[in-house]
Design an enzyme around this catalytic site. Structure first.
Site, PDB file in Angstrom:
ATOM      1  N   PRO A   2      45.772  41.362  51.807  1.00 45.31           N
ATOM      2  CA  PRO A   2      46.809  41.488  52.837  1.00 45.31           C
ATOM      3  C   PRO A   2      46.379  40.755  54.108  1.00 45.31           C
ATOM      4  O   PRO A   2      45.246  40.892  54.560  1.00 45.31           O
ATOM      5  CB  PRO A   2      46.887  43.004  53.066  1.00 45.31           C
ATOM      6  CG  PRO A   2      46.360  43.612  51.812  1.00 45.31           C
ATOM      7  CD  PRO A   2      45.307  42.672  51.321  1.00 45.31           C
ATOM      8  N   GLU A   3      47.295  39.974  54.654  1.00 40.87           N
ATOM      9  CA  GLU A   3      47.024  39.244  55.881  1.00 40.87           C
ATOM     10  C   GLU A   3      47.796  39.889  57.023  1.00 40.87           C
ATOM     11  O   GLU A   3      48.404  40.948  56.851  1.00 40.87           O
ATOM     12  CB  GLU A   3      47.383  37.772  55.692  1.00 40.87           C
ATOM     13  CG  GLU A   3      46.577  37.106  54.590  1.00 40.87           C
ATOM     14  CD  GLU A   3      46.921  35.629  54.381  1.00 40.87           C
ATOM     15  OE1 GLU A   3      47.412  34.990  55.338  1.00 40.87           O
ATOM     16  OE2 GLU A   3      46.710  35.126  53.266  1.00 40.87           O
ATOM     17  N   HIS A  93      43.511  54.709  41.145  1.00 41.53           N
ATOM     18  CA  HIS A  93      42.326  54.342  41.917  1.00 41.53           C
ATOM     19  C   HIS A  93      42.426  54.857  43.354  1.00 41.53           C
ATOM     20  O   HIS A  93      42.107  54.147  44.303  1.00 41.53           O
ATOM     21  CB  HIS A  93      42.136  52.833  41.895  1.00 41.53           C
ATOM     22  CG  HIS A  93      41.933  52.273  40.523  1.00 41.53           C
ATOM     23  ND1 HIS A  93      40.734  52.365  39.860  1.00 41.53           N
ATOM     24  CD2 HIS A  93      42.793  51.647  39.676  1.00 41.53           C
ATOM     25  CE1 HIS A  93      40.842  51.793  38.664  1.00 41.53           C
ATOM     26  NE2 HIS A  93      42.084  51.356  38.527  1.00 41.53           N
ATOM     27  N   ARG A 112      39.918  47.373  43.214  1.00 45.38           N
ATOM     28  CA  ARG A 112      38.639  46.659  43.173  1.00 45.38           C
ATOM     29  C   ARG A 112      37.557  47.317  44.033  1.00 45.38           C
ATOM     30  O   ARG A 112      36.407  46.895  44.027  1.00 45.38           O
ATOM     31  CB  ARG A 112      38.842  45.199  43.595  1.00 45.38           C
ATOM     32  CG  ARG A 112      39.822  44.457  42.677  1.00 45.38           C
ATOM     33  CD  ARG A 112      39.951  42.996  43.019  1.00 45.38           C
ATOM     34  NE  ARG A 112      38.727  42.260  42.720  1.00 45.38           N
ATOM     35  CZ  ARG A 112      38.610  40.938  42.867  1.00 45.38           C
ATOM     36  NH1 ARG A 112      39.641  40.233  43.318  1.00 45.38           N
ATOM     37  NH2 ARG A 112      37.484  40.334  42.579  1.00 45.38           N
TER      38      ARG A 112
END
Length: 278
Positions: A2-3, A93, A112
């Site tokens: 995400p930016e 997760h 991740r």
């Protein structure tokens, strides 16, 4: 990852829903996700605290507490922050759960497991998260041609690498660097020290304009955000060049080209973004 526009969207969705709520408990399922302090201290210090507001710094989210402590979060590659009713199914997760006085839960999930939290107490210097090293915010009026020239006009690195340098401008990643350079009509592999004054002016105008445009296109209601589990708010239909290699340029219809710049995939138009050196 995400930016800036995505992180701003998350803040805009979640902040109004958690302002004024108290944290009644914290569960940390993956201790490594709390980078500072260690997980048990993190949970103890946050329990009973009241949320004041949220801000964004570059790609970081900050949750400010009425005690003047604050939480810093970096989502990294796959992190997701979701406010959900307690009976809403948890993502596989989910690593941290903040139970709130409203009965809802603020959950952090990350496939991740690269995302990280830091808790800074009132008056404590943040030497942990990296926010102290960030450059200017591109939307606060400081992104001027004068600033860019002063920081970058002697730099031999590519202009794209310079846009990705978080110590210069905070929040721009690979996606929006491509979009900004396309709109500014600057080749991504140009050395920064080869740009002339008009190009610095154009780049300084384009950076905040493009980021603000994508923030606007990212707008999503809290209900939509929850129903899509915080995963379906990105502005892919509005991207002009990123991920569009082989397709026609939206301006000149020539084929968009992919190249590697500084180890990063870059897409550009060889006609609209001519490299004057070659």
């Amino acid at each position: 990852m995400p930016e800036l526009p995505e992180v701003e969207t998350i803040k805009n969705v979640i902040e109004p829903q958690i302002q004024g709520l108290s944290i009644t408990g914290v569960t940390v399922k993956r201790p490594e996700v709390t980078a500072y302090p260690q997980a048990d201290v993190f949970c103890r210090l946050l329990t009973g605290q009241r949320i004041s507001h949220m801000t964004r710094r570059g790609k970081f989210l900050l949750i400010h507490l009425t005690s003047h402590d604050h939480i810093v979060l970096h989502l990294r590659m796959t992190g997701c922050l979701l406010l959900a009713p307690a009976d809403f199914p948890q993502e596989k997760h989910t690593h941290i759960i903040f139970r709130l006085s409203s009965g809802s839960e603020l959950r952090f999930s990350d496939t991740r497991r690269f995302g990280r939290f830091w808790l800074l107490q009132k008056g404590e210097n943040d030497i942990y998260s990296g926010t102290a090293k960030l450059g200017i915010e591109p939307l606060d009026g400081k992104c001027t041609a004068e600033y860019l020239r002063a920081r970058l006009s002697k730099c031999r690195k590519t202009v794209k690498a310079c846009l990705l340098d978080q110590k210069v401008i905070a929040g721009i990643g690979n996606i929006y660097a491509d979009e900004i350079l396309f709109t500014a009509q600057i080749h991504p592999a140009r050395p920064a020290n080869s740009l002339h004054d008009g190009e610095w002016e154009r780049l300084a105008r384009t950076i905040p304009q493009r980021l603000a445009y994508f923030i606007e296109k990212n707008k999503i209601s809290p209900e939509q955000y929850l129903n899509t589990k915080g995963q379906d708010y990105r502005n892919t239909p509005f991207l002009q060049v990123y991920g569009q290699a082989g397709k026609p340029c939206p301006l000149c219809q020539n084929t968009l080209t992919r190249m590697i710049v500084g180890g990063r995939s870059s897409v550009y138009c060889p006609v609209c973004q001519k490299d004057p050196i070659n």
